[in-house]
Design an enzyme around this catalytic site. Structure first.
Site, PDB file in Angstrom:
ATOM      1  N   GLY A   1     -24.083  28.842 -10.463  1.00 22.54           N
ATOM      2  CA  GLY A   1     -24.121  28.658 -11.909  1.00 22.54           C
ATOM      3  C   GLY A   1     -23.005  27.797 -12.456  1.00 22.54           C
ATOM      4  N   CYS A   2     -22.190  27.237 -11.587  1.00 20.71           N
ATOM      5  CA  CYS A   2     -21.106  26.381 -12.049  1.00 20.71           C
ATOM      6  C   CYS A   2     -21.545  24.916 -11.980  1.00 20.71           C
ATOM      7  CB  CYS A   2     -19.857  26.590 -11.193  1.00 20.71           C
ATOM      8  SG  CYS A   2     -19.134  28.223 -11.387  1.00 20.71           S
ATOM      9  N   GLU A   3     -20.949  24.116 -12.853  1.00 17.24           N
ATOM     10  CA  GLU A   3     -21.257  22.689 -12.919  1.00 17.24           C
ATOM     11  C   GLU A   3     -20.846  21.983 -11.621  1.00 17.24           C
ATOM     12  OE1 GLU A   3     -19.548  19.638 -15.989  1.00 17.24           O
ATOM     13  OE2 GLU A   3     -20.915  21.024 -16.985  1.00 17.24           O
TER      14      GLU A   3
END
Length: 147
Positions: free
Chosen positions: A60-62
Site C-alpha cells: 500500500g505504499c507508493e
C-alpha cells in the site's frame, strides 16, 4: 540472523523527538518541510538484503518500504527500515524517531503518528503516502502487540 537492533540509524537516539521539533516547528512552508524530510532520509542507512529479508515489505505504499524490529532483553522494541523513495525515507526516519527503543505498553498507549501531526507533516501528504504511513503505523502496533 543479523541483529537489526543495531542497524546503524540515529533515529530515536542521536535524532530525538525534540530534535525534530526544533527542525520542523519553525518551518511554515511545506517546501521547507519537504527538504528537511529529504535530509532526514539521507541519514537513514540503506538496509542490507539480509535485513530487508528480516523486515516486512509494507503493502500500500507508493514506493517499496521495509520495516522490521527486534525485541531486546529489556523489553524494548528496536525498529529498522528502508525505502526506495526519498520522501518516504524521510517519513520513515520520523516514524523511527517516534517509536525506536520504546516498550510495547508505551507503543500501544500512543499513536505512532502523533509526532507527524505535531510537526505538521501529514496535512500535505498525497493520499497514497498517507495510506502508506498508516500501514507503517499498523506494523508498529502489531509489533507491540506481539512483543
Amino acid at each position: 540472523m543479523t541483529n537489526p537492533a543495531f542497524a546503524g540509524h540515529p533515529f530515536g537516539s542521536a535524532v530525538t523527538e525534540d530534535t525534530l521539533r526544533q527542525i520542523f516547528n519553525p518551518l511554515t512552508q511545506w517546501e521547507d518541510k519537504y527538504r528537511q524530510l529529504i535530509l532526514l532520509g539521507k541519514q537513514l542507512p540503506a538496509l542490507s538484503d539480509e535485513l530487508k529479508a528480516q523486515a516486512r515489505e509494507i503493502p500500500g505504499c507508493e514506493n517499496r518500504v521495509w520495516l522490521g524490529y527486534t525485541l531486546s532483553g529489556e523489553g524494548k522494541l528496536h525498529f529498522f527500515g528502508d525505502s526506495e523513495g526519498r520522501i518516504v525515507r524521510g517519513l520513515l526516519a520520523v516514524l523511527l524517531t517516534a517509536v525506536e527503543g520504546k516498550t510495547a505498553p508505551t507503543l500501544l498507549a500512543q499513536d505512532p503518528l502523533a509526532l507527524f501531526d505535531e510537526l505538521g507533516l501529514r496535512g500535505q501528504l498525497s493520499a497514497s503516502r498517507s495510506q502508506g504511513l498508516a500501514a507503517l503505523a499498523a506494523v508498529v502496533q502489531d509489533a507491540a502487540r506481539q512483543a
